[in-house]
Design a protein around this motif. Structure first.
Motif, PDB file in Angstrom:
ATOM      1  N   TYR A  72       0.841  -1.203   0.000  1.00 34.71           N
ATOM      2  CA  TYR A  72       0.000   0.000   0.000  1.00 34.71           C
ATOM      3  C   TYR A  72       0.875   1.253   0.000  1.00 34.71           C
ATOM      4  O   TYR A  72       1.925   1.280   0.644  1.00 34.71           O
ATOM      5  CB  TYR A  72      -0.906   0.024   1.236  1.00 34.71           C
ATOM      6  N   ASP A  73       0.419   2.284  -0.729  1.00 42.02           N
ATOM      7  CA  ASP A  73       1.178   3.539  -0.742  1.00 42.02           C
ATOM      8  C   ASP A  73       0.734   4.446   0.405  1.00 42.02           C
ATOM      9  O   ASP A  73      -0.093   4.059   1.240  1.00 42.02           O
ATOM     10  CB  ASP A  73       1.070   4.236  -2.097  1.00 42.02           C
ATOM     11  N   GLY A  76      -2.878   4.891   1.073  1.00 40.15           N
ATOM     12  CA  GLY A  76      -3.666   3.695   1.354  1.00 40.15           C
ATOM     13  C   GLY A  76      -4.123   2.938   0.129  1.00 40.15           C
ATOM     14  O   GLY A  76      -4.939   2.022   0.220  1.00 40.15           O
ATOM     15  N   LYS A  77      -3.598   3.301  -1.038  1.00 44.24           N
ATOM     16  CA  LYS A  77      -3.985   2.624  -2.271  1.00 44.24           C
ATOM     17  C   LYS A  77      -3.167   1.350  -2.435  1.00 44.24           C
ATOM     18  O   LYS A  77      -1.942   1.372  -2.322  1.00 44.24           O
ATOM     19  CB  LYS A  77      -3.762   3.544  -3.467  1.00 44.24           C
ATOM     20  N   PRO A  78      -3.827   0.221  -2.738  1.00 45.16           N
ATOM     21  CA  PRO A  78      -3.088  -1.030  -2.917  1.00 45.16           C
ATOM     22  C   PRO A  78      -2.389  -1.098  -4.266  1.00 45.16           C
ATOM     23  O   PRO A  78      -2.875  -0.559  -5.260  1.00 45.16           O
ATOM     24  CB  PRO A  78      -4.180  -2.099  -2.810  1.00 45.16           C
ATOM     25  N   HIS A  79      -1.255  -1.794  -4.286  1.00 41.40           N
ATOM     26  CA  HIS A  79      -0.495  -2.006  -5.510  1.00 41.40           C
ATOM     27  C   HIS A  79       0.030  -3.437  -5.526  1.00 41.40           C
ATOM     28  O   HIS A  79       0.204  -4.068  -4.479  1.00 41.40           O
ATOM     29  CB  HIS A  79       0.699  -1.049  -5.593  1.00 41.40           C
ATOM     30  N   LYS A 153     -11.258   5.356  -5.229  1.00 39.27           N
ATOM     31  CA  LYS A 153     -10.204   4.369  -5.008  1.00 39.27           C
ATOM     32  C   LYS A 153      -9.194   4.361  -6.155  1.00 39.27           C
ATOM     33  O   LYS A 153      -7.998   4.160  -5.943  1.00 39.27           O
ATOM     34  CB  LYS A 153     -10.816   2.978  -4.846  1.00 39.27           C
TER      35      LYS A 153
END
Length: 208
Positions: A72-73, A76-79, A153
């Motif tokens: 997560y960055d 809070g965004k998943p990668h 999101k």
């Protein structure tokens, strides 16, 4: 229950949905978690949230990934470590993951009357085509929320507001898709948003 539904949107984009019927221990047993994920899991106060968290790891496995492939960055965004785009959602007894070669966002919401009370907080333009006496009013509001949440999101940018910066054009429930726009700080972009309903829930996902 294992995988509930798989949607192959195109050769680059797939959605997988899980119906959470297993116990916490049943979900945890086959999963290996990084120390950071294990700490996050133990800090969740609700077992419902814990089971949602674990079901997402099962969805990752269904895609061929492990918890170690996800990070997560700062927003809070998943990668994913391989560079593919991912978005994650869970609500009560369902969770979903979308993975694509292009930017995407996904959301699942339970259809509830309470959305009528909060509609004015995330709807403005859309009131031009919504009527509160429509038989599908709650369903359409839930789609609008899901579409905007999906876009939020996708961008994961602090300062974006559902009511001010995201717009969902008129649609019918039978369309199963609509178009959503973002207009934020000079950025204007158009996104196709698909949606589906199942067992009192709505899933919406935005395709970049």
């Amino acid at each position: 229950m294992p995988l509930y539904k798989t949607i192959t949107e195109n050769s680059q984009t797939t959605v997988k949905i899980w119906k959470i019927e297993e116990s916490y221990s049943e979900l945890l047993a086959p999963i290996t978690l990084r120390s950071e994920s294990a700490l996050r899991l133990s800090g969740m106060k609700s077992e419902l949230h814990q089971r949602g968290f674990l079901s997402v790891r099962h969805l990752l496995a269904a895609f061929g990934y492990t918890d170690a492939d996800l990070f997560y960055d700062a927003n809070g965004k998943p990668h994913l470590k391989d560079g593919k785009y991912i978005s994650i959602t869970h609500s009560f007894t369902f969770s979903a993951v979308i993975i694509s070669e292009n930017e995407v966002g996904i959301d699942i919401e339970k259809q509830r009357e309470k959305i009528i009370k909060i509609a004015s907080k995330f709807v403005e333009y859309e009131f031009e085509y919504l009527k509160d006496d429509d038989t599908d009013y709650i369903n359409r509001l839930t789609v609008i929320w899901g579409a905007k949440e999906s876009l939020y999101k996708l961008f994961a940018t602090p300062g974006m507001l559902f009511k001010k910066h995201f717009f969902v054009i008129p649609f019918c429930m039978t369309d199963l898709e609509t178009v959503a726009w973002i207009d934020y700080n000079g950025l204007k972009k158009r996104y196709t948003t698909k949606f589906l309903e199942f067992e009192g829930f709505t899933c919406a996902y935005a395709l970049g």
